[in-house]
Design a protein around this motif. Sequence first.
Motif, mmCIF file in Angstrom:
data_model
loop_
_atom_site.group_PDB
_atom_site.id
_atom_site.type_symbol
_atom_site.label_atom_id
_atom_site.label_comp_id
_atom_site.label_asym_id
_atom_site.label_seq_id
_atom_site.Cartn_x
_atom_site.Cartn_y
_atom_site.Cartn_z
ATOM 1 N N THR A 70 39.447 44.369 -43.984
ATOM 2 C CA THR A 70 39.543 45.367 -45.038
ATOM 3 C C THR A 70 40.136 46.642 -44.465
ATOM 4 N N THR A 71 41.141 47.176 -45.130
ATOM 5 C CA THR A 71 41.711 48.454 -44.723
ATOM 6 C C THR A 71 40.810 49.598 -45.145
ATOM 7 N N GLN A 72 40.250 49.505 -46.346
ATOM 8 C CA GLN A 72 39.402 50.576 -46.870
ATOM 9 C C GLN A 72 38.228 50.884 -45.953
ATOM 10 N N CYS A 73 37.589 49.838 -45.448
ATOM 11 C CA CYS A 73 36.397 50.024 -44.611
ATOM 12 C C CYS A 73 36.698 49.921 -43.119
ATOM 13 N N GLY A 74 37.962 49.641 -42.758
ATOM 14 C CA GLY A 74 38.335 49.624 -41.362
ATOM 15 C C GLY A 74 37.697 48.518 -40.545
ATOM 16 N N LEU A 75 37.577 47.310 -41.121
ATOM 17 C CA LEU A 75 36.929 46.197 -40.426
ATOM 18 C C LEU A 75 37.897 45.026 -40.301
ATOM 19 N N ASN A 76 37.758 44.275 -39.214
ATOM 20 C CA ASN A 76 38.593 43.107 -38.989
ATOM 21 C C ASN A 76 37.805 42.108 -38.154
ATOM 22 N N ASN A 77 37.398 41.008 -38.767
ATOM 23 C CA ASN A 77 36.579 40.008 -38.092
ATOM 24 C C ASN A 77 37.222 38.632 -38.212
ATOM 25 N N GLN A 78 36.755 37.709 -37.391
ATOM 26 C CA GLN A 78 37.212 36.334 -37.453
ATOM 27 C C GLN A 78 36.022 35.400 -37.656
ATOM 28 N N LEU A 79 36.282 34.302 -38.356
ATOM 29 C CA LEU A 79 35.249 33.324 -38.670
ATOM 30 C C LEU A 79 35.799 31.932 -38.425
ATOM 31 N N LEU A 80 35.064 31.114 -37.689
ATOM 32 C CA LEU A 80 35.478 29.745 -37.406
ATOM 33 C C LEU A 80 34.963 28.825 -38.507
ATOM 34 N N LEU A 81 35.877 28.111 -39.150
ATOM 35 C CA LEU A 81 35.517 27.137 -40.175
ATOM 36 C C LEU A 81 35.563 25.745 -39.566
ATOM 37 N N ASN A 82 34.509 24.978 -39.742
ATOM 38 C CA ASN A 82 34.438 23.614 -39.224
ATOM 39 C C ASN A 82 34.633 22.611 -40.357
ATOM 40 N N PRO A 83 35.092 21.403 -40.036
ATOM 41 C CA PRO A 83 35.273 20.384 -41.088
ATOM 42 C C PRO A 83 33.942 20.041 -41.748
ATOM 43 N N ILE A 84 33.960 19.824 -43.051
ATOM 44 C CA ILE A 84 32.753 19.394 -43.742
ATOM 45 C C ILE A 84 32.581 17.885 -43.524
ATOM 46 N N PRO A 85 31.367 17.375 -43.615
ATOM 47 C CA PRO A 85 31.159 15.928 -43.406
ATOM 48 C C PRO A 85 31.996 15.089 -44.359
ATOM 49 N N GLY A 86 32.618 14.048 -43.812
ATOM 50 C CA GLY A 86 33.399 13.121 -44.630
ATOM 51 C C GLY A 86 34.765 13.610 -45.033
ATOM 52 N N THR A 87 35.218 14.736 -44.471
ATOM 53 C CA THR A 87 36.524 15.262 -44.863
ATOM 54 C C THR A 87 37.654 14.389 -44.326
ATOM 55 N N ALA A 117 32.436 27.674 -43.740
ATOM 56 C CA ALA A 117 31.349 28.310 -42.996
ATOM 57 C C ALA A 117 30.795 29.428 -43.870
ATOM 58 N N ASN A 118 29.562 29.826 -43.605
ATOM 59 C CA ASN A 118 28.954 30.945 -44.324
ATOM 60 C C ASN A 118 29.263 32.251 -43.599
ATOM 61 N N TYR A 119 29.367 33.299 -44.379
ATOM 62 C CA TYR A 119 29.714 34.610 -43.810
ATOM 63 C C TYR A 119 28.978 35.702 -44.570
ATOM 64 N N ALA A 120 28.404 36.646 -43.819
ATOM 65 C CA ALA A 120 27.746 37.808 -44.413
ATOM 66 C C ALA A 120 28.700 38.991 -44.334
ATOM 67 N N PHE A 121 29.238 39.420 -45.462
ATOM 68 C CA PHE A 121 30.134 40.572 -45.462
ATOM 69 C C PHE A 121 29.357 41.816 -45.038
ATOM 70 N N PRO A 122 29.863 42.559 -44.054
ATOM 71 C CA PRO A 122 29.099 43.682 -43.504
ATOM 72 C C PRO A 122 29.165 44.956 -44.331
ATOM 73 N N ALA A 123 29.962 44.957 -45.411
ATOM 74 C CA ALA A 123 30.097 46.178 -46.214
ATOM 75 C C ALA A 123 30.606 45.814 -47.598
ATOM 76 N N GLN A 124 30.477 46.783 -48.513
ATOM 77 C CA GLN A 124 31.047 46.625 -49.845
ATOM 78 C C GLN A 124 32.380 47.367 -49.867
ATOM 79 N N CYS A 125 33.461 46.611 -50.042
ATOM 80 C CA CYS A 125 34.804 47.177 -49.992
ATOM 81 C C CYS A 125 35.653 46.541 -51.093
ATOM 82 N N SER A 126 36.675 47.248 -51.511
ATOM 83 C CA SER A 126 37.474 46.782 -52.649
ATOM 84 C C SER A 126 38.644 45.903 -52.243
ATOM 85 N N ASP A 127 38.902 45.746 -50.928
ATOM 86 C CA ASP A 127 40.149 45.106 -50.518
ATOM 87 C C ASP A 127 39.973 44.092 -49.392
ATOM 88 N N TRP A 128 38.887 43.321 -49.441
ATOM 89 C CA TRP A 128 38.704 42.270 -48.445
ATOM 90 C C TRP A 128 39.820 41.233 -48.577
#
Length: 384
Positions: A70-87, A117-128
Amino acid sequence: MKTHYKTAVISFFIGALIILSNNSARASHAEGGEITYTHLNGNNYTIHLSFYRDCFGITAPASVTVTIATTQCGLNNQLLLNPIPGTGQEITHPCGNNLSTCNGGTQPGIQKWEYEANYAFPAQCSDWIISAAISARNAAITTIQNPGSDDLYVEAQLNNLTSDNNSPQFGNAPFILATINKDLFFNNGLTDADGDSLVYSLIPARMAANTPVIYNPGYSSLQPLSSNPPVSIDAETGDIFIHPTALEVSVIVFEIQEYRNGNIIGSVMRDIQIYTTTASNNPPVIYGVNGTGQSSIYVLPDVNFSFNIFSSDPDSTDSLSISWNNGIPAATFSTIGFMQQTGIFSWTPQNSDVRPQSYDFTVSVKDNGCPENETAIFSFSIFV
């Protein structure tokens, strides 16, 4: 009222252009993809990526990393997504005794790979922005420059500044085989759990964030392949029209924006390929409500209503099967008939279902023609 004598030509078998490509041109594997998200609770979301793999290419990635920024909140994170079972399930189904490249045969084959994968957004921002780039695009594409050197980039956007949101979900398979000199109507079959208003458009294919691919002369995001009349999209329903005029392998990218109370709450995009071919098999046809030209109707709450959806095919010996995308979960959809099935839609909306936006669903009819099954897709809108 929208009119509906629209015939979509969609096949789960990729055309002769790809079959004739040499092996070096097929070392890549990216046919398409999209990112969606589902709200769990609080700031917790499930991030989901669907990736469509050409079985003739290299293997699907073992995992996918998405960037959440998000530019508004100045955050940049990465998240690893794994294959779901049976994909990795094949979504192409050759007719007769033919085998696809997914099963050791020669007919083209496509797999759908799903990562999340599940992710907890660390802030409320308008431009994720939730984004991913996967290497590499199918080298057989004819409408962009150096496709085998371009990544396939997809993203979704979320505005959680004032409320939570579920992104729209795609309900229809994303591969299109369009027959030259025949009309094509295609619909992605979007559903939205929050009842947000959806607006559809075509956008440039990208190789990275804010970096579009380079189209060959005569092609663009709005005219991704040769068509006469030109390619067009209905911004309200997402129905796309193409009348192809040349043998091509093209890329088309849909963007779907969500509006709530007049504000953009999020968006998703889908990057897919279109293949044109010559075919002797004619596409089947679906008609509107009870055989009319209507595809949208107005109904009252607490009153049951139902209507028939008829199908036909210029090839009288083809048998037809009808299905829907379950776009209105509280409704029912059944079929009758054998050679040319009829769909029966039925629903009793409640007072709580009253809203200005329509409830939308799509209906598909597939024939048993060989070597390529062809499918017509229609969208229907119910206003309560």
